[in-house]
Design an enzyme around this catalytic site. Structure first.
Site, PDB file in Angstrom:
ATOM      1  N   ASP A  54      64.680  32.487   3.161  1.00  0.00           N
ATOM      2  CA  ASP A  54      66.048  32.763   2.708  1.00  0.00           C
ATOM      3  C   ASP A  54      66.233  32.447   1.230  1.00  0.00           C
ATOM      4  O   ASP A  54      65.435  31.723   0.639  1.00  0.00           O
ATOM      5  CB  ASP A  54      66.999  31.804   3.442  1.00  0.00           C
ATOM      6  CG  ASP A  54      67.384  32.331   4.794  1.00  0.00           C
ATOM      7  OD1 ASP A  54      66.949  33.426   5.148  1.00  0.00           O
ATOM      8  OD2 ASP A  54      68.142  31.615   5.488  1.00  0.00           O
ATOM      9  N   LYS A  76      70.015  36.460   1.718  1.00  0.00           N
ATOM     10  CA  LYS A  76      71.340  36.951   2.110  1.00  0.00           C
ATOM     11  C   LYS A  76      72.315  36.036   1.439  1.00  0.00           C
ATOM     12  O   LYS A  76      72.517  34.919   1.869  1.00  0.00           O
ATOM     13  CB  LYS A  76      71.554  36.790   3.616  1.00  0.00           C
ATOM     14  CG  LYS A  76      70.998  37.857   4.480  1.00  0.00           C
ATOM     15  CD  LYS A  76      71.171  37.412   5.915  1.00  0.00           C
ATOM     16  CE  LYS A  76      70.640  38.428   6.866  1.00  0.00           C
ATOM     17  NZ  LYS A  76      71.586  39.476   7.190  1.00  0.00           N
ATOM     18  N   MET A 191      80.396  28.430   4.160  1.00  0.00           N
ATOM     19  CA  MET A 191      80.715  29.772   3.637  1.00  0.00           C
ATOM     20  C   MET A 191      82.231  29.964   3.508  1.00  0.00           C
ATOM     21  O   MET A 191      82.762  31.021   3.850  1.00  0.00           O
ATOM     22  CB  MET A 191      80.134  30.855   4.554  1.00  0.00           C
ATOM     23  CG  MET A 191      78.622  30.796   4.627  1.00  0.00           C
ATOM     24  SD  MET A 191      77.903  31.974   5.773  1.00  0.00           S
ATOM     25  CE  MET A 191      77.977  31.088   7.320  1.00  0.00           C
TER      26      MET A 191
END
Ligand code: SAH
Length: 280
Positions: A54, A76, A191
């Site tokens: 990642d 991502k 997030m």
């Protein structure tokens, strides 16, 4: 003082499970600082033929990999072009079927808002054997590096982990804010920076108090770590006045009050580390 020069050689005697060809290991890399990788994760990095990682995995950790391993970036990050989840699964499955030892390396813990579950389902569906190596989640380790205890007997017997994004990149529509707001004194949000203004509004409408404490920890455990604090009601002003670096974790609740005393990881306390002269 003991001489620890050859200390890591002892790992060779540890009984780690064999990393077999045709299998996938999903490994959590922790929140950032290389020392927060588990020993089993470290061992796996030395064994793997292919490492699919990642964006959030520290390059220092990738340097621990077997030099012959092929590294594949599958980043991502919110708002940026990202690797399709289906493609990631296909790459894992194709390489495992070719007889490779495939390591899927993810930030934090693979099962904490990390799509590790989805990837396991895809592997199971394809008949590929896999193993999970848990990691230290930013939602736990990140708080430790900020000097914020996740639980304190004096303040909370529970904590909630919440994501501020759903699949479409908007605020999770399935969240019952009323229930979230009343369920636990402490809410840890992943997030959540992009929609923080609307999230805090929802929490206030659902009865959380405007003078409750909130902290945003960016780049937790890394020399770039920064923390800003505000009251729940003061979030809009905080966001106006500060450019919040990501990745960041948001913590709401009374445990934030302990930070002023427990805060142990800061440029003042560890200047060499924050100047990049030391690893961790
Ligand atoms: N599986 C990961 C979370 C993946 S979702 C874990 O267990 O930590 C990605 C989110 O994790 C980021 O948007 C941010 O909210 C959080 N995050 C990951 N690393 C972080 C770090 N070093 N500092 C602060 N937040 C971090």
């Amino acid at each position: 003082m003991n001489n620890y020069n050859n200390h890591f050689a002892r790992l060779d005697e540890a009984h780690f499970p064999p990393f077999l060809p045709n299998t996938v290991w999903l490994v959590g890399a922790g929140p950032g600082a290389p020392g927060l990788l588990s020993l089993l994760g470290y061992y796996a990095l030395g064994q793997a033929d292919i490492i699919i990682h990642d964006a959030l995995v520290n390059s220092q950790i990738l340097k621990m990999a077997n030099p012959d391993a092929k590294l594949i970036y599958a980043g991502k990050r919110g708002g940026k072009p990202s690797t399709d989840q289906g493609d990631i699964c296909k790459t894992m499955i194709a390489n495992a079927n070719e007889g490779k030892r495939v390591l899927r390396l993810k930030g934090g813990d693979p099962f904490m808002f990390g799509r590790g579950g989805e990837e396991c389902l895809a592997l199971a569906d394809a008949g590929i054997k896999f193993r999970l190596v848990p990691g230290i989640s930013a939602g736990i380790g990140g708080l430790a590096y900020a000097g914020i205890p996740l639980t304190m007997r004096q303040t909370n017997h529970s904590a909630i982990f919440l994501t501020g994004h759903d699949e479409s990149g908007t605020m999770p529509s399935g969240v019952d804010w009323q229930k979230i707001a009343s369920a636990s004194p402490v809410i840890v949000m992943f997030m959540a920076v992009k929609h923080l203004g609307s999230i805090t509004k929802k929490l206030l409408q659902a009865g959380r108090k405007p003078d409750e404490m909130l902290a945003i920890v960016s780049n937790a455990s890394l020399p770039e770590q920064t923390i800003v604090e505000s009251s729940l009601g003061g979030v809009e002003k905080l966001l106006e006045e500060n450019e919040i670096a990501t990745p960041a974790i948001v913590i709401v609740g009374p445990v934030n009050s302990y930070r002023k005393t427990i805060d142990w990881f800061s440029p003042e306390k560890e200047p060499e580390l924050f100047r990049g002269e030391l690893g961790e």
